[in-house]
Design a protein around this motif. Structure first.
Motif, short mmCIF file in Angstrom:
data_model
loop_
_atom_site.label_atom_id
_atom_site.label_comp_id
_atom_site.label_asym_id
_atom_site.label_seq_id
_atom_site.Cartn_x
_atom_site.Cartn_y
_atom_site.Cartn_z
N PHE A 21 -64.15 -22.55 -9.07
CA PHE A 21 -64.31 -21.81 -10.56
C PHE A 21 -63.59 -22.76 -11.66
CE2 PHE A 21 -64.98 -17.48 -8.82
CZ PHE A 21 -66.27 -17.42 -9.41
N LEU A 22 -62.40 -23.16 -11.30
CA LEU A 22 -61.75 -24.03 -12.12
C LEU A 22 -62.31 -25.47 -12.55
CD1 LEU A 22 -58.00 -23.88 -10.86
CD2 LEU A 22 -59.12 -22.98 -13.15
N SER A 23 -62.97 -25.78 -11.52
CA SER A 23 -63.92 -27.03 -11.68
C SER A 23 -65.25 -26.85 -12.78
CB SER A 23 -64.44 -27.48 -10.38
OG SER A 23 -63.17 -28.10 -9.71
N PHE A 24 -65.67 -25.62 -12.50
CA PHE A 24 -66.93 -25.39 -13.30
C PHE A 24 -66.39 -25.05 -14.61
CE2 PHE A 24 -69.49 -21.78 -14.95
CZ PHE A 24 -70.62 -22.65 -14.91
N TYR A 25 -65.36 -24.28 -14.98
CA TYR A 25 -64.65 -24.05 -16.19
C TYR A 25 -64.33 -25.49 -16.96
CZ TYR A 25 -64.10 -19.00 -16.33
OH TYR A 25 -64.38 -17.95 -16.40
N GLY A 26 -63.79 -26.51 -16.15
CA GLY A 26 -63.53 -27.79 -16.59
C GLY A 26 -64.55 -28.58 -17.27
N ILE A 27 -65.66 -28.51 -16.31
CA ILE A 27 -66.86 -29.28 -16.46
C ILE A 27 -67.65 -28.69 -17.77
CG2 ILE A 27 -69.16 -29.78 -15.83
CD1 ILE A 27 -68.04 -29.95 -12.83
N GLN A 28 -67.51 -27.22 -17.77
CA GLN A 28 -68.15 -26.59 -18.99
C GLN A 28 -67.47 -27.18 -20.16
OE1 GLN A 28 -68.47 -22.37 -18.48
NE2 GLN A 28 -70.68 -22.34 -18.28
N GLN A 36 -47.77 -23.77 -14.85
CA GLN A 36 -49.21 -23.70 -14.37
C GLN A 36 -49.78 -22.53 -14.86
OE1 GLN A 36 -49.12 -24.20 -10.03
NE2 GLN A 36 -51.22 -23.67 -9.95
N GLY A 37 -49.29 -21.43 -14.66
CA GLY A 37 -49.63 -20.20 -15.36
C GLY A 37 -49.96 -20.32 -16.88
N LEU A 38 -49.16 -20.66 -17.69
CA LEU A 38 -49.38 -21.19 -19.13
C LEU A 38 -50.38 -21.95 -19.35
CD1 LEU A 38 -48.10 -20.79 -21.98
CD2 LEU A 38 -47.07 -22.97 -21.41
N ALA A 39 -50.79 -23.10 -18.60
CA ALA A 39 -51.90 -23.85 -18.89
C ALA A 39 -53.19 -23.44 -18.42
CB ALA A 39 -51.64 -25.33 -17.95
N LEU A 40 -53.12 -22.52 -17.27
CA LEU A 40 -54.13 -21.91 -16.94
C LEU A 40 -54.42 -20.85 -17.77
CD1 LEU A 40 -56.31 -21.25 -14.69
CD2 LEU A 40 -54.89 -19.61 -13.56
N GLY A 41 -53.63 -19.98 -18.40
CA GLY A 41 -53.95 -18.94 -19.39
C GLY A 41 -54.67 -19.58 -20.52
N LEU A 42 -53.92 -20.57 -21.06
CA LEU A 42 -54.69 -21.24 -22.20
C LEU A 42 -55.86 -21.99 -22.12
CD1 LEU A 42 -51.33 -23.33 -23.77
CD2 LEU A 42 -52.63 -21.26 -24.84
N GLY A 43 -56.03 -22.45 -20.98
CA GLY A 43 -57.36 -23.22 -20.55
C GLY A 43 -58.51 -21.95 -20.66
N LEU A 44 -58.20 -20.84 -20.28
CA LEU A 44 -59.10 -19.73 -20.08
C LEU A 44 -59.46 -18.98 -21.21
CD1 LEU A 44 -58.35 -18.17 -16.64
CD2 LEU A 44 -60.26 -19.59 -17.14
N LEU A 93 -60.07 -30.06 -28.50
CA LEU A 93 -59.52 -29.02 -27.86
C LEU A 93 -60.23 -28.71 -26.68
CD1 LEU A 93 -57.39 -26.81 -28.14
CD2 LEU A 93 -58.82 -25.52 -29.20
N ASP A 94 -61.73 -28.75 -26.70
CA ASP A 94 -62.49 -28.55 -25.56
C ASP A 94 -62.11 -29.64 -24.18
OD1 ASP A 94 -63.75 -26.15 -25.73
OD2 ASP A 94 -65.15 -27.07 -26.93
N ALA A 95 -62.17 -30.72 -24.73
CA ALA A 95 -61.76 -31.92 -23.97
C ALA A 95 -60.27 -31.68 -23.14
CB ALA A 95 -61.68 -33.37 -24.62
N LEU A 96 -59.23 -31.40 -23.82
CA LEU A 96 -57.99 -30.91 -23.33
C LEU A 96 -58.13 -29.88 -22.14
CD1 LEU A 96 -55.62 -31.47 -26.30
CD2 LEU A 96 -55.82 -33.17 -24.42
N THR A 97 -58.78 -28.69 -22.70
CA THR A 97 -59.12 -27.96 -21.68
C THR A 97 -59.74 -28.34 -20.47
OG1 THR A 97 -59.17 -26.38 -23.62
CG2 THR A 97 -59.98 -25.76 -21.67
N GLY A 98 -60.74 -28.94 -20.70
CA GLY A 98 -61.48 -29.26 -19.78
C GLY A 98 -60.71 -30.52 -18.49
N LEU A 99 -59.95 -31.15 -19.11
CA LEU A 99 -58.98 -32.23 -18.12
C LEU A 99 -57.99 -31.08 -17.54
CD1 LEU A 99 -58.51 -35.06 -20.64
CD2 LEU A 99 -60.07 -34.94 -18.30
N THR A 100 -57.47 -30.17 -18.25
CA THR A 100 -56.24 -29.21 -17.70
C THR A 100 -56.82 -28.47 -16.68
OG1 THR A 100 -55.27 -29.13 -19.77
CG2 THR A 100 -54.76 -27.37 -18.26
N MET A 101 -58.11 -27.98 -16.75
CA MET A 101 -58.74 -27.17 -15.57
C MET A 101 -59.06 -27.97 -14.51
SD MET A 101 -58.95 -23.93 -16.52
CE MET A 101 -59.48 -22.93 -17.41
#
Length: 207
Positions: free
Chosen positions: A80-87, A8-16, A184-192
């Motif tokens: 915040f995570l939802s906002f980042y994901g949508i972005q 979970q920490g890894l996924a969050l860190g990569l997403g940001l 990459l952005d699509a995967l990041t958005g879904l992860t967030m």
């Protein structure tokens, strides 16, 4: 359980951290020029790790005294995570790429580290991401699992900056492809968005 928290920490860190920005472009530039790559990568990764640890431990101490504050920050984190994901999902619809010029005068070791410090510490989003967002989410973990969350999020920084710096010559053509960043952005958005849902479930379980 510790592995799930680490992931979970890894996924969050990569997403940001995986986004087109000045810091990433600078690390990529240094990698392409093969100038002080180890120092630049180490500084950026270590700075992230220290800010993440400070955020998690500081938030944990604050949340220990107030259940309402813990719930409020968890809800804010989910928002915040939802906002980042949508972005990120929105960026996936807009072609973009990351390039770093190879020209220009070479930097001394001190100048390279100074620029890395400027890109790492003078951006207010760094503190929003690492201290507030990651800190508040990491602090929601059980006390004996927080170190695994910090390790996971810090590993994301080490891996990403390492790839940018030491793999620059191989990765630069990939980073210049608009399609690659869309994926990459699509995967990041879904992860967030998934992480936001997990955080909301955590809030529901604790209420």
């Amino acid at each position: 359980m510790f592995f799930a928290v680490f992931v979970q920490g890894l996924a969050l860190g990569l997403g940001l951290i995986v986004a087109i920005g000045a810091q990433n472009a600078f690390v990529l530039r240094q990698g392409l020029r093969r100038e002080h790559v180890g120092s630049v990568v180490a500084f950026c990764a270590l700075t992230d790790a220290l800010l993440i640890a400070a955020g998690v431990m500081g938030m944990a101490q604050a949340l220990a005294d107030s259940a309402k504050l813990a719930q409020a920050l968890a809800l804010a984190g989910a928002a915040f995570l939802s906002f980042y994901g949508i972005q990120a999902l929105h960026r996936a619809r807009s072609p973009q790429h990351l390039q770093a010029a190879q020209g220009g005068a070479g930097l001394s070791h001190g100048a390279a580290v100074a620029q890395a410090a400027a890109f790492s510490l003078l951006n207010p989003h760094v503190y929003l991401d690492t201290v507030l967002l990651v800190g508040s989410i990491g602090a929601q973990q059980a006390a004996d699992l927080r170190c695994w969350f910090v390790l996971g999020a810090s590993t994301a920084s080490i891996v990403w900056f390492g790839l940018l710096g030491f793999g620059a010559r191989w990765l630069a053509p990939w980073f210049a492809r608009q399609r690659a960043w869309q994926v990459l952005d699509a995967l990041t958005g879904l992860t967030m968005c998934v992480l936001a849902a997990l955080l909301l479930r955590h809030v529901g379980d604790g209420s």
